[in-house]
Design an enzyme around this catalytic site. Sequence first.
Site, PDB file in Angstrom:
ATOM      1  N   HIS A 110       0.794  -1.211   0.001  1.00  0.00           N
ATOM      2  CA  HIS A 110      -0.033   0.221  -0.083  1.00  0.00           C
ATOM      3  C   HIS A 110       0.842   1.047  -0.073  1.00  0.00           C
ATOM      4  O   HIS A 110       1.921   1.149   0.663  1.00  0.00           O
ATOM      5  CB  HIS A 110      -0.663  -0.009   1.290  1.00  0.00           C
ATOM      6  N   ASP A 151      -6.581  -2.900   4.215  1.00  0.00           N
ATOM      7  CA  ASP A 151      -5.450  -2.485   4.706  1.00  0.00           C
ATOM      8  C   ASP A 151      -5.408  -2.578   6.401  1.00  0.00           C
ATOM      9  O   ASP A 151      -4.382  -1.663   7.058  1.00  0.00           O
ATOM     10  CB  ASP A 151      -5.261  -1.040   4.326  1.00  0.00           C
TER      11      ASP A 151
HETATM   12  C1  GAR Z   1       1.094   0.951  -6.397  1.00  0.00           C
HETATM   13  O1  GAR Z   1       1.536   2.030  -6.364  1.00  0.00           O
HETATM   14  C2  GAR Z   1       0.550   0.095  -5.174  1.00  0.00           C
HETATM   15  O2  GAR Z   1       1.273   0.714  -4.191  1.00  0.00           O
HETATM   16  C3  GAR Z   1      -0.766   0.471  -5.488  1.00  0.00           C
HETATM   17  O3  GAR Z   1      -1.165   0.568  -6.827  1.00  0.00           O
HETATM   18  C4  GAR Z   1      -0.155   0.878  -7.442  1.00  0.00           C
HETATM   19  C5  GAR Z   1       0.169  -0.334  -8.394  1.00  0.00           C
HETATM   20  O4  GAR Z   1       1.166   0.123  -9.519  1.00  0.00           O
HETATM   21  N1  GAR Z   1      -1.733  -0.125  -4.765  1.00  0.00           N
HETATM   22  C6  GAR Z   1      -2.552   0.246  -3.925  1.00  0.00           C
HETATM   23  O5  GAR Z   1      -3.152   1.484  -3.890  1.00  0.00           O
HETATM   24  C7  GAR Z   1      -3.657  -0.697  -3.023  1.00  0.00           C
HETATM   25  N2  GAR Z   1      -4.423  -0.123  -2.066  1.00  0.00           N
HETATM   26  P1  GAR Z   1       2.039  -0.963 -10.375  1.00  0.00           P
HETATM   27  O6  GAR Z   1       0.759  -1.662 -11.241  1.00  0.00           O
HETATM   28  O7  GAR Z   1       2.792  -0.246 -11.203  1.00  0.00           O
HETATM   29  O8  GAR Z   1       2.550  -2.039  -9.481  1.00  0.00           O
END
Ligand code: GAR
Length: 198
Positions: A110, A151
């Site tokens: 997260h 979370d």
């Molecule tokens: C990341 O920043 C992850 O931490 C976030 O989505 C993004 C995915 O990026 N997750 C959340 O917000 C979960 N609550 P990615 O597809 O490039 O890894």
Amino acid sequence: MIRTAVLVSGGGTNLQAILDAAKAGALPHAEIALVVSSNAKAYALTRAEKAGIARAVLAKSSDETPEAYGQRLIALLREHDIQLVALAGFLTILPENVIRAFDHRILNIHPSLIPSFCGKGFYGLRVHEAALARGVKLTGATVHFVNEIPDGGDIIAQQAVAVLPGDTPELLQRRVMEEAEWKLLPAALEQVASDLSV
Ligand code: GAR
């Protein structure tokens, strides 16, 4: 080696960090055996294909109960003998039957320092917009076990990242990824896989 699935929905930069860590020999206890995407168009699937990892698309349909969707996901994970699951930007809320079936075997990354800017509605850029709106000077990322509270599971690792003058949500998101997420998730995965190996 603990057979591990990575669940994704989007670009998959965190998946890439895991794949790069595996290639570099930094995940001696985890074998990335499957990538599951909730979205057929996710670039994360291309990353998995390039790395030669088995891929599946599993989206929850609108007329499906969370339990039925969870059963399909559990069946898919069992079919691939998966013992550990990493959520890497997976935007579907996991049904309780999946959480129960993989108790303390599902990790999530997260993009904030939990308990700040987390829970229902906080995902992706929204998290960084909220951090900037509140004016915090430090944010970061958290890897935690997944339980029935969004979370809310036990925290495994956290890394703080500075908020800088002139930050936009996009700039801050990128810095949190580079300085925290892409290191924290592979390291936490290895730690949990290693703990499960003993
Ligand atoms: C990341 O920043 C992850 O931490 C976030 O989505 C993004 C995915 O990026 N997750 C959340 O917000 C979960 N609550 P990615 O597809 O490039 O890894």
